[in-house]
Design a protein around this motif. Structure first.
Motif, mmCIF file in Angstrom:
data_model
loop_
_atom_site.group_PDB
_atom_site.id
_atom_site.type_symbol
_atom_site.label_atom_id
_atom_site.label_comp_id
_atom_site.label_asym_id
_atom_site.label_seq_id
_atom_site.Cartn_x
_atom_site.Cartn_y
_atom_site.Cartn_z
ATOM 1 N N TYR A 46 6.258 0.034 -6.093
ATOM 2 C CA TYR A 46 6.121 1.159 -5.159
ATOM 3 C C TYR A 46 7.447 1.902 -5.001
ATOM 4 O O TYR A 46 7.641 2.681 -4.066
ATOM 5 C CB TYR A 46 5.586 0.693 -3.802
ATOM 6 N N LEU A 47 8.364 1.660 -5.936
ATOM 7 C CA LEU A 47 9.636 2.388 -6.051
ATOM 8 C C LEU A 47 10.490 2.343 -4.783
ATOM 9 O O LEU A 47 11.324 3.220 -4.562
ATOM 10 C CB LEU A 47 9.374 3.858 -6.442
ATOM 11 N N SER A 48 10.257 1.325 -3.957
ATOM 12 C CA SER A 48 11.039 1.134 -2.727
ATOM 13 C C SER A 48 11.040 2.378 -1.843
ATOM 14 O O SER A 48 12.004 2.634 -1.108
ATOM 15 C CB SER A 48 12.485 0.740 -3.066
ATOM 16 N N LEU A 67 4.527 4.892 4.186
ATOM 17 C CA LEU A 67 3.556 3.854 3.840
ATOM 18 C C LEU A 67 2.467 4.425 2.938
ATOM 19 O O LEU A 67 2.100 3.803 1.925
ATOM 20 C CB LEU A 67 2.931 3.272 5.107
ATOM 21 N N ASN A 68 1.953 5.589 3.276
ATOM 22 C CA ASN A 68 0.903 6.211 2.467
ATOM 23 C C ASN A 68 1.377 6.483 1.041
ATOM 24 O O ASN A 68 0.678 6.188 0.072
ATOM 25 C CB ASN A 68 0.447 7.524 3.115
ATOM 26 N N VAL A 69 2.588 7.031 0.922
ATOM 27 C CA VAL A 69 3.118 7.359 -0.407
ATOM 28 C C VAL A 69 3.441 6.084 -1.182
ATOM 29 O O VAL A 69 3.218 6.010 -2.402
ATOM 30 C CB VAL A 69 4.368 8.255 -0.285
ATOM 31 N N SER A 70 3.942 5.069 -0.480
ATOM 32 C CA SER A 70 4.241 3.785 -1.133
ATOM 33 C C SER A 70 2.977 3.158 -1.702
ATOM 34 O O SER A 70 2.962 2.680 -2.846
ATOM 35 C CB SER A 70 4.893 2.819 -0.133
ATOM 36 N N SER A 72 0.176 4.728 -2.454
ATOM 37 C CA SER A 72 -0.300 5.581 -3.550
ATOM 38 C C SER A 72 0.472 5.286 -4.832
ATOM 39 O O SER A 72 -0.102 5.209 -5.924
ATOM 40 C CB SER A 72 -0.139 7.062 -3.172
ATOM 41 N N THR A 73 1.777 5.097 -4.676
ATOM 42 C CA THR A 73 2.615 4.765 -5.829
ATOM 43 C C THR A 73 2.252 3.398 -6.385
ATOM 44 O O THR A 73 2.178 3.211 -7.608
ATOM 45 C CB THR A 73 4.104 4.784 -5.425
ATOM 46 N N LEU A 74 2.025 2.426 -5.492
ATOM 47 C CA LEU A 74 1.633 1.087 -5.923
ATOM 48 C C LEU A 74 0.312 1.126 -6.674
ATOM 49 O O LEU A 74 0.166 0.481 -7.717
ATOM 50 C CB LEU A 74 1.521 0.164 -4.708
ATOM 51 N N PHE A 75 -0.642 1.887 -6.171
ATOM 52 C CA PHE A 75 -1.938 2.007 -6.845
ATOM 53 C C PHE A 75 -1.777 2.631 -8.228
ATOM 54 O O PHE A 75 -2.335 2.146 -9.220
ATOM 55 C CB PHE A 75 -2.883 2.854 -5.990
ATOM 56 N N SER A 76 -0.982 3.697 -8.324
ATOM 57 C CA SER A 76 -0.773 4.383 -9.610
ATOM 58 C C SER A 76 -0.059 3.487 -10.617
ATOM 59 O O SER A 76 -0.447 3.418 -11.787
ATOM 60 C CB SER A 76 0.034 5.666 -9.389
ATOM 61 N N SER A 77 0.990 2.801 -10.154
ATOM 62 C CA SER A 77 1.734 1.924 -11.063
ATOM 63 C C SER A 77 0.891 0.737 -11.503
ATOM 64 O O SER A 77 1.019 0.267 -12.640
ATOM 65 C CB SER A 77 3.025 1.438 -10.392
ATOM 66 N N SER A 78 -0.008 0.268 -10.627
ATOM 67 C CA SER A 78 -0.895 -0.834 -10.990
ATOM 68 C C SER A 78 -1.836 -0.412 -12.113
ATOM 69 O O SER A 78 -2.040 -1.150 -13.086
ATOM 70 C CB SER A 78 -1.705 -1.295 -9.777
ATOM 71 N N LYS A 184 -2.343 14.435 -1.191
ATOM 72 C CA LYS A 184 -1.548 14.930 -2.319
ATOM 73 C C LYS A 184 -0.302 15.663 -1.850
ATOM 74 O O LYS A 184 0.794 15.483 -2.399
ATOM 75 C CB LYS A 184 -2.410 15.846 -3.193
ATOM 76 N N GLU A 185 -0.454 16.495 -0.818
ATOM 77 C CA GLU A 185 0.690 17.270 -0.310
ATOM 78 C C GLU A 185 1.792 16.351 0.214
ATOM 79 O O GLU A 185 2.987 16.626 0.044
ATOM 80 C CB GLU A 185 0.232 18.217 0.798
ATOM 81 N N GLU A 186 1.386 15.242 0.848
ATOM 82 C CA GLU A 186 2.336 14.293 1.402
ATOM 83 C C GLU A 186 3.136 13.619 0.301
ATOM 84 O O GLU A 186 4.362 13.453 0.402
ATOM 85 C CB GLU A 186 1.568 13.252 2.222
ATOM 86 N N VAL A 187 2.443 13.251 -0.762
ATOM 87 C CA VAL A 187 3.107 12.607 -1.898
ATOM 88 C C VAL A 187 4.109 13.560 -2.540
ATOM 89 O O VAL A 187 5.266 13.191 -2.820
ATOM 90 C CB VAL A 187 2.066 12.148 -2.951
ATOM 91 N N ILE A 188 3.685 14.793 -2.766
ATOM 92 C CA ILE A 188 4.563 15.785 -3.397
ATOM 93 C C ILE A 188 5.792 16.056 -2.530
ATOM 94 O O ILE A 188 6.918 16.152 -3.035
ATOM 95 C CB ILE A 188 3.794 17.104 -3.639
ATOM 96 N N GLU A 189 5.593 16.130 -1.218
ATOM 97 C CA GLU A 189 6.707 16.403 -0.305
ATOM 98 C C GLU A 189 7.757 15.288 -0.346
ATOM 99 O O GLU A 189 8.960 15.560 -0.436
ATOM 100 C CB GLU A 189 6.183 16.559 1.125
#
Length: 379
Positions: A46-48, A67-70, A72-78, A184-189
């Protein structure tokens, strides 16, 4: 925190009991290797991102967003890791490594989140819960082996650890009503605002944490040519060293003032003197393979025990860039050793690898003692 000590102690107990539960030294060495890789990959899953909560810009972002972005990142990396495994990874590593890494990362993420939100009860549930399940697993594995003659191999053990984490995740999410969402907007921000900080932190950790997985992997590949005593000593000495390192670092942090830093410098000097004595013993016992191998392993263990508190001095002096250079050099050395051929004496490859990792911590101690403080310099 008592729960941290208990959790570390039970995990160490599992390492010890697997000496007797796995079929042979090769299986044990393989478990140490694949578990080390699982821990390594979990660090970057989740890239810390949630660590940005304690960055200088922490007031600019909500913890819930991190937490939401973490997640999302964990799900994508998985998904990425599973895809890599299906395409080419199955030839090089076990699926158990990916499964364990995913759930290890999820537990780490939840632990950090609850620490930041002061939900100490949640942290205690995670740590004591995992300790409880590991205890049940140890008893069950012993019963299976003694009563049924059934043993589970190293990869199966990793699946079990991943399963324990999965149960804890479900329990924690339900009990403490932790909610998250994807926007999506939250992740991009978050990625746009903190991209350089995310990149710098993770690149640094890639080199900082790669040494032990490479070392364990190299030992696993050469385990059939190594003495059983040395293989089992690895599982006893190195994990305990890391447990003690965390405990000692926490105690130093409590007293982190001018006296604390002065004490760290004294410790670093003492460690350098002790390493010099032990290194002399290695030279004197070179004719006894098992002896000098164990002594070299003890040197690494001693260095790891105090690496946490010694590292604090390096950060205080602003010498992180030299620490990064050291990590890169040691990684290159390990890769060179990995590709060297010692057909008549493969134990030399392991010996050189152990000493290469020790070199990292020796330089760390030297920087702590003799490094000049760098003020106002970007590292």
């Amino acid at each position: 925190m008592l729960s941290s000590i208990v959790a570390s102690g039970v995990s160490y107990l599992l390492n010890v009991t697997l000496i007797f539960l796995l079929d042979d030294k090769a299986q044990y060495a393989n478990y140490l290797s694949i578990n080390s890789w699982a821990v390594y990959f979990s660090t970057f899953s989740y890239l810390s991102i949630i660590d940005l909560y304690i960055s200088p810009e922490s007031k600019e972002v909500e913890l819930s967003s991190l937490l939401n972005v973490s997640l999302s990142t964990l799900f994508s990396s998985s998904l990425f890791l599973l895809l890599v495994y299906l395409l080419i990874g199955y030839e090089y590593f076990s699926l158990s490594v990916i499964i364990a890494a995913i759930f290890y990362a999820f537990v780490k993420l939840l632990t950090q989140y609850m620490l930041f939100t002061k939900q100490i009860d949640g942290v205690v549930v995670l740590r004591y819960g995992r300790s409880f399940f590991i205890g049940i697993v140890i008893v069950s594995l012993y019963a299976m082996k003694e009563l049924l003659g059934v043993t589970i191999n190293s990869e199966g053990q990793l699946y079990i650890q991943g399963g324990i984490c999965f149960l804890l995740i479900l329990t924690t999410l339900y009990t403490f009503k932790i909610n998250f969402s994807y926007r999506k907007e939250e992740v991009i921000e978050i990625y746009s605002r903190f991209k350089m900080r995310i990149v710098k932190r993770n690149v640094s950790m890639i080199f900082d944490m790669i040494h032990m997985p490479i070392l364990y992997h190299l030992i696993s590949l050469n385990s059939k040519n190594m003495g059983a005593g040395f293989i089992y000593a690895i599982g006893l000495i190195l994990p305990m060293s890391y447990v003690l390192s965390v405990i000692i670092k926490e105690q130093v942090l409590i007293r982190l003032d001018s006296i604390g830093y002065y004490l760290v410098t004294k410790i670093a000097k003492a460690i350098l003197m002790l390493v010099a004595v032990l290194a002399t013993l290695v030279v004197l016992t070179m004719h006894y393979i098992d002896v000098y191998q164990i002594i070299s392993l003890c040197i690494l263990g001693v260095l790891i025990i105090f690496s946490g508190c010694v590292g604090l001095n390096i950060y205080k002096k602003g010498l992180e860039k030299y620490d990064l250079y050291t990590n890169i050099i040691v990684m290159v050395l390990l890769l060179i050793i990995y590709n060297m051929s010692f057909s008549n004496a493969p134990q030399w490859k392991v010996f050189l690898a152990v000493n290469a990792v020790s070199l990292k911590f020796i330089i760390q101690n030297i920087l702590s003692v003799f490094g000049k403080e760098s003020v106002g310099v970007s590292n």
